[in-house]
Write a protein that holds these residues in place. Structure first.
Motif, PDB file in Angstrom:
ATOM      1  N   LYS A 269     -11.281  11.029 -14.682  1.00  0.00           N
ATOM      2  CA  LYS A 269     -10.861  11.548 -15.987  1.00  0.00           C
ATOM      3  C   LYS A 269     -10.287  10.414 -16.836  1.00  0.00           C
ATOM      4  O   LYS A 269      -9.939   9.344 -16.352  1.00  0.00           O
ATOM      5  CB  LYS A 269      -9.809  12.656 -15.791  1.00  0.00           C
ATOM      6  N   ASN A 270     -10.157  10.714 -18.115  1.00  0.00           N
ATOM      7  CA  ASN A 270      -9.554   9.761 -19.053  1.00  0.00           C
ATOM      8  C   ASN A 270      -8.039   9.899 -18.971  1.00  0.00           C
ATOM      9  O   ASN A 270      -7.413  10.574 -19.772  1.00  0.00           O
ATOM     10  CB  ASN A 270     -10.061  10.041 -20.477  1.00  0.00           C
ATOM     11  N   LEU A 271      -7.459   9.247 -17.965  1.00  0.00           N
ATOM     12  CA  LEU A 271      -6.035   9.398 -17.692  1.00  0.00           C
ATOM     13  C   LEU A 271      -5.213   8.443 -18.546  1.00  0.00           C
ATOM     14  O   LEU A 271      -5.681   7.395 -18.982  1.00  0.00           O
ATOM     15  CB  LEU A 271      -5.754   9.112 -16.205  1.00  0.00           C
ATOM     16  N   GLY A 272      -3.948   8.859 -18.740  1.00  0.00           N
ATOM     17  CA  GLY A 272      -2.994   7.946 -19.344  1.00  0.00           C
ATOM     18  C   GLY A 272      -2.664   6.825 -18.381  1.00  0.00           C
ATOM     19  O   GLY A 272      -2.898   6.924 -17.174  1.00  0.00           O
ATOM     20  N   LYS A 273      -2.106   5.753 -18.900  1.00  0.00           N
ATOM     21  CA  LYS A 273      -1.820   4.581 -18.069  1.00  0.00           C
ATOM     22  C   LYS A 273      -0.833   4.922 -16.952  1.00  0.00           C
ATOM     23  O   LYS A 273      -1.056   4.576 -15.795  1.00  0.00           O
ATOM     24  CB  LYS A 273      -1.259   3.454 -18.937  1.00  0.00           C
ATOM     25  N   SER A 274       0.242   5.632 -17.289  1.00  0.00           N
ATOM     26  CA  SER A 274       1.246   5.967 -16.281  1.00  0.00           C
ATOM     27  C   SER A 274       0.693   6.954 -15.260  1.00  0.00           C
ATOM     28  O   SER A 274       0.973   6.841 -14.057  1.00  0.00           O
ATOM     29  CB  SER A 274       2.488   6.543 -16.956  1.00  0.00           C
ATOM     30  N   ASP A 275      -0.127   7.909 -15.724  1.00  0.00           N
ATOM     31  CA  ASP A 275      -0.718   8.881 -14.802  1.00  0.00           C
ATOM     32  C   ASP A 275      -1.694   8.194 -13.844  1.00  0.00           C
ATOM     33  O   ASP A 275      -1.749   8.521 -12.656  1.00  0.00           O
ATOM     34  CB  ASP A 275      -1.441   9.984 -15.590  1.00  0.00           C
TER      35      ASP A 275
ATOM     36  N   LEU B 142      -0.422   7.551  -5.257  1.00  0.00           N
ATOM     37  CA  LEU B 142      -0.599   8.714  -4.371  1.00  0.00           C
ATOM     38  C   LEU B 142      -1.793   8.509  -3.441  1.00  0.00           C
ATOM     39  O   LEU B 142      -1.724   8.844  -2.247  1.00  0.00           O
ATOM     40  CB  LEU B 142      -0.785   9.985  -5.211  1.00  0.00           C
ATOM     41  N   LYS B 143      -2.875   7.974  -3.965  1.00  0.00           N
ATOM     42  CA  LYS B 143      -4.065   7.762  -3.142  1.00  0.00           C
ATOM     43  C   LYS B 143      -3.785   6.765  -2.023  1.00  0.00           C
ATOM     44  O   LYS B 143      -4.235   6.950  -0.883  1.00  0.00           O
ATOM     45  CB  LYS B 143      -5.217   7.272  -4.019  1.00  0.00           C
ATOM     46  N   ASN B 144      -3.049   5.710  -2.323  1.00  0.00           N
ATOM     47  CA  ASN B 144      -2.698   4.733  -1.289  1.00  0.00           C
ATOM     48  C   ASN B 144      -1.873   5.378  -0.179  1.00  0.00           C
ATOM     49  O   ASN B 144      -2.105   5.157   1.016  1.00  0.00           O
ATOM     50  CB  ASN B 144      -1.921   3.566  -1.901  1.00  0.00           C
ATOM     51  N   THR B 145      -0.907   6.198  -0.584  1.00  0.00           N
ATOM     52  CA  THR B 145      -0.051   6.866   0.397  1.00  0.00           C
ATOM     53  C   THR B 145      -0.858   7.823   1.278  1.00  0.00           C
ATOM     54  O   THR B 145      -0.703   7.850   2.505  1.00  0.00           O
ATOM     55  CB  THR B 145       1.069   7.643  -0.318  1.00  0.00           C
ATOM     56  N   LEU B 146      -1.728   8.595   0.640  1.00  0.00           N
ATOM     57  CA  LEU B 146      -2.547   9.547   1.393  1.00  0.00           C
ATOM     58  C   LEU B 146      -3.511   8.837   2.337  1.00  0.00           C
ATOM     59  O   LEU B 146      -3.763   9.314   3.459  1.00  0.00           O
ATOM     60  CB  LEU B 146      -3.321  10.437   0.429  1.00  0.00           C
ATOM     61  N   SER B 147      -4.042   7.716   1.918  1.00  0.00           N
ATOM     62  CA  SER B 147      -4.966   6.965   2.775  1.00  0.00           C
ATOM     63  C   SER B 147      -4.264   6.460   4.030  1.00  0.00           C
ATOM     64  O   SER B 147      -4.818   6.505   5.137  1.00  0.00           O
ATOM     65  CB  SER B 147      -5.561   5.788   1.993  1.00  0.00           C
ATOM     66  N   VAL B 148      -3.025   5.983   3.867  1.00  0.00           N
ATOM     67  CA  VAL B 148      -2.261   5.511   5.030  1.00  0.00           C
ATOM     68  C   VAL B 148      -1.977   6.662   5.983  1.00  0.00           C
ATOM     69  O   VAL B 148      -2.080   6.532   7.211  1.00  0.00           O
ATOM     70  CB  VAL B 148      -0.956   4.841   4.557  1.00  0.00           C
ATOM     71  N   MET B 149      -1.629   7.812   5.427  1.00  0.00           N
ATOM     72  CA  MET B 149      -1.355   8.982   6.265  1.00  0.00           C
ATOM     73  C   MET B 149      -2.615   9.432   7.002  1.00  0.00           C
ATOM     74  O   MET B 149      -2.559   9.859   8.168  1.00  0.00           O
ATOM     75  CB  MET B 149      -0.813  10.130   5.406  1.00  0.00           C
ATOM     76  N   GLN B 150      -3.760   9.362   6.322  1.00  0.00           N
ATOM     77  CA  GLN B 150      -5.007   9.780   6.948  1.00  0.00           C
ATOM     78  C   GLN B 150      -5.341   8.886   8.141  1.00  0.00           C
ATOM     79  O   GLN B 150      -5.815   9.350   9.179  1.00  0.00           O
ATOM     80  CB  GLN B 150      -6.131   9.736   5.916  1.00  0.00           C
ATOM     81  N   ILE B 151      -5.090   7.600   7.998  1.00  0.00           N
ATOM     82  CA  ILE B 151      -5.353   6.677   9.107  1.00  0.00           C
ATOM     83  C   ILE B 151      -4.400   6.958  10.271  1.00  0.00           C
ATOM     84  O   ILE B 151      -4.801   6.918  11.438  1.00  0.00           O
ATOM     85  CB  ILE B 151      -5.216   5.230   8.618  1.00  0.00           C
ATOM     86  N   LYS B 152      -3.163   7.268   9.956  1.00  0.00           N
ATOM     87  CA  LYS B 152      -2.169   7.503  11.007  1.00  0.00           C
ATOM     88  C   LYS B 152      -2.472   8.771  11.791  1.00  0.00           C
ATOM     89  O   LYS B 152      -2.335   8.825  13.003  1.00  0.00           O
ATOM     90  CB  LYS B 152      -0.770   7.561  10.392  1.00  0.00           C
ATOM     91  N   GLY B 153      -2.859   9.818  11.112  1.00  0.00           N
ATOM     92  CA  GLY B 153      -3.219  11.065  11.789  1.00  0.00           C
ATOM     93  C   GLY B 153      -2.021  11.968  12.035  1.00  0.00           C
ATOM     94  O   GLY B 153      -1.803  12.947  11.336  1.00  0.00           O
ATOM     95  N   ILE B 154      -1.231  11.681  13.059  1.00  0.00           N
ATOM     96  CA  ILE B 154      -0.051  12.493  13.387  1.00  0.00           C
ATOM     97  C   ILE B 154       1.114  12.016  12.536  1.00  0.00           C
ATOM     98  O   ILE B 154       1.451  10.835  12.536  1.00  0.00           O
ATOM     99  CB  ILE B 154       0.292  12.380  14.891  1.00  0.00           C
TER     100      ILE B 154
ATOM    101  N   PHE C 194       1.229  16.512  -2.759  1.00  0.00           N
ATOM    102  CA  PHE C 194       0.440  17.665  -3.173  1.00  0.00           C
ATOM    103  C   PHE C 194       0.983  18.265  -4.466  1.00  0.00           C
ATOM    104  O   PHE C 194       0.229  18.646  -5.367  1.00  0.00           O
ATOM    105  CB  PHE C 194       0.439  18.726  -2.071  1.00  0.00           C
ATOM    106  N   ASN C 195       2.317  18.341  -4.563  1.00  0.00           N
ATOM    107  CA  ASN C 195       2.920  18.896  -5.778  1.00  0.00           C
ATOM    108  C   ASN C 195       2.604  18.024  -6.991  1.00  0.00           C
ATOM    109  O   ASN C 195       2.308  18.528  -8.090  1.00  0.00           O
ATOM    110  CB  ASN C 195       4.432  19.008  -5.602  1.00  0.00           C
ATOM    111  N   ALA C 196       2.646  16.703  -6.795  1.00  0.00           N
ATOM    112  CA  ALA C 196       2.316  15.798  -7.901  1.00  0.00           C
ATOM    113  C   ALA C 196       0.855  15.945  -8.302  1.00  0.00           C
ATOM    114  O   ALA C 196       0.506  15.912  -9.490  1.00  0.00           O
ATOM    115  CB  ALA C 196       2.625  14.354  -7.495  1.00  0.00           C
ATOM    116  N   LEU C 197      -0.029  16.126  -7.301  1.00  0.00           N
ATOM    117  CA  LEU C 197      -1.449  16.312  -7.606  1.00  0.00           C
ATOM    118  C   LEU C 197      -1.686  17.603  -8.374  1.00  0.00           C
ATOM    119  O   LEU C 197      -2.520  17.668  -9.284  1.00  0.00           O
ATOM    120  CB  LEU C 197      -2.262  16.304  -6.308  1.00  0.00           C
ATOM    121  N   LEU C 198      -0.957  18.667  -7.994  1.00  0.00           N
ATOM    122  CA  LEU C 198      -1.114  19.947  -8.687  1.00  0.00           C
ATOM    123  C   LEU C 198      -0.737  19.822 -10.163  1.00  0.00           C
ATOM    124  O   LEU C 198      -1.388  20.394 -11.043  1.00  0.00           O
ATOM    125  CB  LEU C 198      -0.251  21.013  -7.999  1.00  0.00           C
TER     126      LEU C 198
END
Length: 205
Positions: free
Chosen positions: A155-161, A168-180, A193-197
């Motif tokens: 999407k055409n996001l604002g700079k801060s968004d 958020l994507k970096n954080t989620l990627s690290v969690m996905q690699i960790k698993g548990i 998730f709340n921020a994504l919503l």
């Protein structure tokens, strides 16, 4: 009375050697230039100041030079000598401006800071009890969240968004690699998730 004073002044100046007067005019101008040049080299405040006063000095001395040479020579050679003097004065003015010009500062760009995912410190995470939440369930949630981030990034996001979404994507990627995940990390996942919503609602995703 005025006429007598004028005659006396004319008689006085007529007794002074012409070459001596030229020496006085040119010598005093050269001395003022050397003093100005030295002041520019030694004092930063004078170096940063404008040099319009020296330009006025060049014009004033050119007028004195013309008046002096007219007393001894015809108008044509007097104007020629004065023009040479004036051009030399302007060249010296340009030299002063060149010395006063600040050096170009090389731009030192600091590299963009790499956003690191904020997770619970390792020492605190070690104290947490083992989770009974299956890694497979976490991966499903993380896959879904990452797919949402990918859609939002188109999407055409604002700079801060956009910066927030990349974090958020970096954080989620690290969690996905960790698993548990630890309970603290689960809280971080819920916050993401709340921020994504909020971003989904803002950009109609």
């Amino acid at each position: 009375m005025f006429t007598s004073l004028l005659k006396n002044a004319e008689a006085f100046f007529s007794q002074i050697n012409f070459g001596f007067l030229v020496y006085v005019v040119w010598g005093s101008f050269a001395a003022l230039f050397v003093i100005t040049l030295a002041a520019n080299i030694l004092f930063s405040k004078i170096r940063a100041a404008k040099k319009n006063s020296f330009l006025c000095l060049v014009n004033a001395y050119s007028g004195v030079n013309l008046a002096l040479f007219i007393t001894e020579y015809d108008i044509s050679p007097s104007i020629f000598v004065t023009a040479v003097f004036w051009v030399a004065g302007y060249l010296l003015y340009g030299l002063l401006c060149l010395i006063s010009k600040p050096a170009k500062q090389t731009s030192t760009r600091t590299p963009a800071a790499v956003v690191q995912p904020v997770l619970q410190p390792a020492a605190a995470a070690a104290k947490q009890p083992a989770l009974d939440i299956p890694a497979a369930r976490n991966n499903v949630r993380l896959d879904h969240a990452l797919s949402i981030t990918d859609k939002l990034l188109t999407k055409n996001l604002g700079k801060s968004d956009r910066q927030e979404l990349e974090r958020l994507k970096n954080t989620l990627s690290v969690m996905q690699i960790k698993g548990i995940l630890t309970p603290a990390e689960m809280d971080v996942l819920n916050d993401n998730f709340n921020a994504l919503l909020k971003l989904m609602a803002k950009y109609n995703v």
